[in-house]
Design a protein around this motif. Structure first.
Motif, short mmCIF file in Angstrom:
data_model
loop_
_atom_site.label_atom_id
_atom_site.label_comp_id
_atom_site.label_asym_id
_atom_site.label_seq_id
_atom_site.Cartn_x
_atom_site.Cartn_y
_atom_site.Cartn_z
N GLY A 1 0.80 -1.22 0.00
CA GLY A 1 0.00 0.00 0.00
C GLY A 1 0.83 1.27 0.00
O GLY A 1 0.29 2.36 0.08
N GLY A 2 2.16 1.12 -0.07
CA GLY A 2 3.04 2.29 -0.16
C GLY A 2 3.69 2.71 1.14
O GLY A 2 4.38 3.74 1.18
N ASP A 3 3.51 1.97 2.21
CA ASP A 3 4.10 2.31 3.50
C ASP A 3 5.52 1.75 3.58
O ASP A 3 5.73 0.59 3.90
CB ASP A 3 3.24 1.74 4.63
N GLU A 4 6.52 2.60 3.30
CA GLU A 4 7.92 2.15 3.31
C GLU A 4 8.43 1.84 4.72
O GLU A 4 9.44 1.16 4.88
CB GLU A 4 8.82 3.20 2.66
N ASP A 5 7.74 2.34 5.73
CA ASP A 5 8.14 2.02 7.11
C ASP A 5 7.97 0.53 7.40
O ASP A 5 8.56 0.00 8.34
CB ASP A 5 7.32 2.82 8.11
N ALA A 6 7.15 -0.12 6.58
CA ALA A 6 6.90 -1.55 6.79
C ALA A 6 8.05 -2.41 6.27
O ALA A 6 8.17 -3.57 6.65
CB ALA A 6 5.60 -1.96 6.10
N ARG A 7 8.91 -1.84 5.44
CA ARG A 7 9.99 -2.63 4.82
C ARG A 7 10.97 -3.19 5.87
O ARG A 7 11.22 -4.40 5.90
CB ARG A 7 10.73 -1.79 3.78
N PRO A 8 11.57 -2.34 6.75
CA PRO A 8 12.48 -2.90 7.75
C PRO A 8 11.77 -3.82 8.73
O PRO A 8 12.37 -4.79 9.22
CB PRO A 8 13.06 -1.66 8.45
N LEU A 9 10.52 -3.55 9.01
CA LEU A 9 9.76 -4.41 9.91
C LEU A 9 9.54 -5.78 9.28
O LEU A 9 9.62 -6.82 9.96
CB LEU A 9 8.41 -3.77 10.25
N LEU A 10 9.29 -5.78 7.98
CA LEU A 10 9.08 -7.04 7.26
C LEU A 10 10.38 -7.85 7.22
O LEU A 10 10.35 -9.08 7.41
CB LEU A 10 8.60 -6.74 5.84
N ILE A 11 11.50 -7.18 7.02
CA ILE A 11 12.80 -7.88 7.02
C ILE A 11 13.05 -8.54 8.36
O ILE A 11 13.46 -9.70 8.45
CB ILE A 11 13.93 -6.90 6.68
N THR A 12 12.78 -7.79 9.42
CA THR A 12 12.99 -8.33 10.78
C THR A 12 12.11 -9.54 11.04
O THR A 12 12.57 -10.55 11.59
CB THR A 12 12.71 -7.24 11.83
N GLU A 13 10.85 -9.46 10.62
CA GLU A 13 9.92 -10.57 10.83
C GLU A 13 10.35 -11.81 10.04
O GLU A 13 10.27 -12.94 10.55
CB GLU A 13 8.50 -10.17 10.44
N LEU A 14 10.80 -11.61 8.82
CA LEU A 14 11.26 -12.74 8.01
C LEU A 14 12.45 -13.44 8.67
O LEU A 14 12.51 -14.67 8.74
CB LEU A 14 11.64 -12.27 6.61
N LEU A 15 13.40 -12.65 9.16
CA LEU A 15 14.58 -13.22 9.80
C LEU A 15 14.22 -13.93 11.10
O LEU A 15 14.74 -15.00 11.41
CB LEU A 15 15.62 -12.13 10.06
N ASP A 16 13.33 -13.33 11.87
CA ASP A 16 12.97 -13.91 13.16
C ASP A 16 12.14 -15.17 13.02
O ASP A 16 12.32 -16.14 13.76
CB ASP A 16 12.19 -12.89 14.01
N GLU A 17 11.19 -15.16 12.09
CA GLU A 17 10.26 -16.28 12.00
C GLU A 17 10.70 -17.39 11.05
O GLU A 17 10.32 -18.55 11.23
CB GLU A 17 8.88 -15.76 11.56
N PHE A 18 11.51 -17.03 10.05
CA PHE A 18 11.86 -18.03 9.05
C PHE A 18 13.37 -18.23 8.88
O PHE A 18 13.79 -19.10 8.12
CB PHE A 18 11.25 -17.66 7.69
N GLY A 19 14.17 -17.45 9.56
CA GLY A 19 15.62 -17.61 9.52
C GLY A 19 16.14 -17.89 10.91
O GLY A 19 15.41 -18.37 11.78
N THR A 20 17.41 -17.56 11.14
CA THR A 20 17.98 -17.76 12.48
C THR A 20 17.73 -16.57 13.38
O THR A 20 18.19 -16.53 14.51
CB THR A 20 19.50 -17.98 12.38
N GLY A 21 16.97 -15.59 12.87
CA GLY A 21 16.64 -14.44 13.68
C GLY A 21 17.85 -13.58 13.97
O GLY A 21 18.80 -13.53 13.22
N ARG A 22 17.81 -12.89 15.11
CA ARG A 22 18.91 -12.01 15.49
C ARG A 22 19.76 -12.62 16.58
O ARG A 22 20.43 -11.92 17.32
CB ARG A 22 18.34 -10.66 15.93
#
Length: 239
Positions: A177-198
């Protein structure tokens, strides 16, 4: 290590062994010798082989436990080494645990899982599930690459990740929908939920040239260099 900590960080550590413990107890046999110093260097072999010292160390109330050469901590689903069990007990009692290793691949995927479950036992409960997730780490890395380069996730990514996580789905919709603030949040969620997280970071001398620079880069927001190190670690596991 003692000299390096003093010269580079101006931290005066005390080296603890049986002789030092006995010396401190000579004045009060009921005292816990590990309460005498705030900064301690101690061998895991020494602690794990002595039940009394192990218990005293666990009861000392540390803020942070740092384990060097952490790949030597041996664990299997059937049994764990005394050193691993000790670190697990210490981790359960203190708020911070840092595991250091220059050879994370030495014991294979099982070794990775053994260390990750020390850092986040709630996230890493099943070796079988971890191995299944590891098969998709490259897909996660590619999705993060696209997001970092300013692109949206592919329809396949949205279906794959959004179908398994409401938070990821919500951030995908916001970004679409054009909300660029969601981009870093989406990266964090992908890493936390589907990768090794932080919980896992790959450090290099090129990326970390001094303690002052490292201090400035440690923020609460997900910075690009920080995310890149996590993504590299994620790829390393899937290799």
């Amino acid at each position: 290590m003692f000299v390096e900590l003093l010269r580079r960080f101006h931290l005066l550590f005390h080296i603890f062994d049986e002789a030092r413990c006995e010396s401190l107890e000579s004045h009060d046999e009921s005292a816990n010798p590990f309460l005498e110093s705030q900064l301690v260097i101690c061998s895991l072999g020494f602690l794990s082989s002595d039940e009394k010292r192990s218990q005293q160390a666990q009861e000392a109330g540390w803020d942070l436990v740092v384990v060097d050469e952490a790949h030597h901590l041996e664990w299997t689903p059937q049994a764990a080494s005394p050193q691993y069990t000790l670190v697990e007990s210490l981790a359960a009692r203190c708020p911070g645990l840092l595991l250091l290793t220059a050879t994370p691949q030495q014991l294979g995927p099982e070794g990775h899982f053994a260390r990750l479950r020390l850092l986040d036992p709630n996230r890493y409960q099943s070796l079988e599930k971890f191995l299944q997730e590891a098969e998709h780490y490259e897909v996660v890395a590619q999705a993060v690459d696209r997001l970092q380069s300013g692109q949206p996730l592919s329809k396949a990514d949205v279906k794959l990740f959004g179908g398994q996580s409401e938070r990821v789905k919500k951030h995908c919709e916001a970004l679409a929908g054009g909300d660029e603030d969601a981009r870093p949040l989406l990266i964090t969620e992908l890493l936390d939920e589907f990768g090794t997280g932080r919980v896992m970071f790959r450090n290099t001398r090129a990326a970390l040239k001094g303690s002052q620079r490292a201090k400035r880069s440690c923020t609460n927001s997900p910075s690009r260099p920080l995310v890149q190190t996590v993504r590299k670690a994620t790829r390393q596991i899937s290799a």
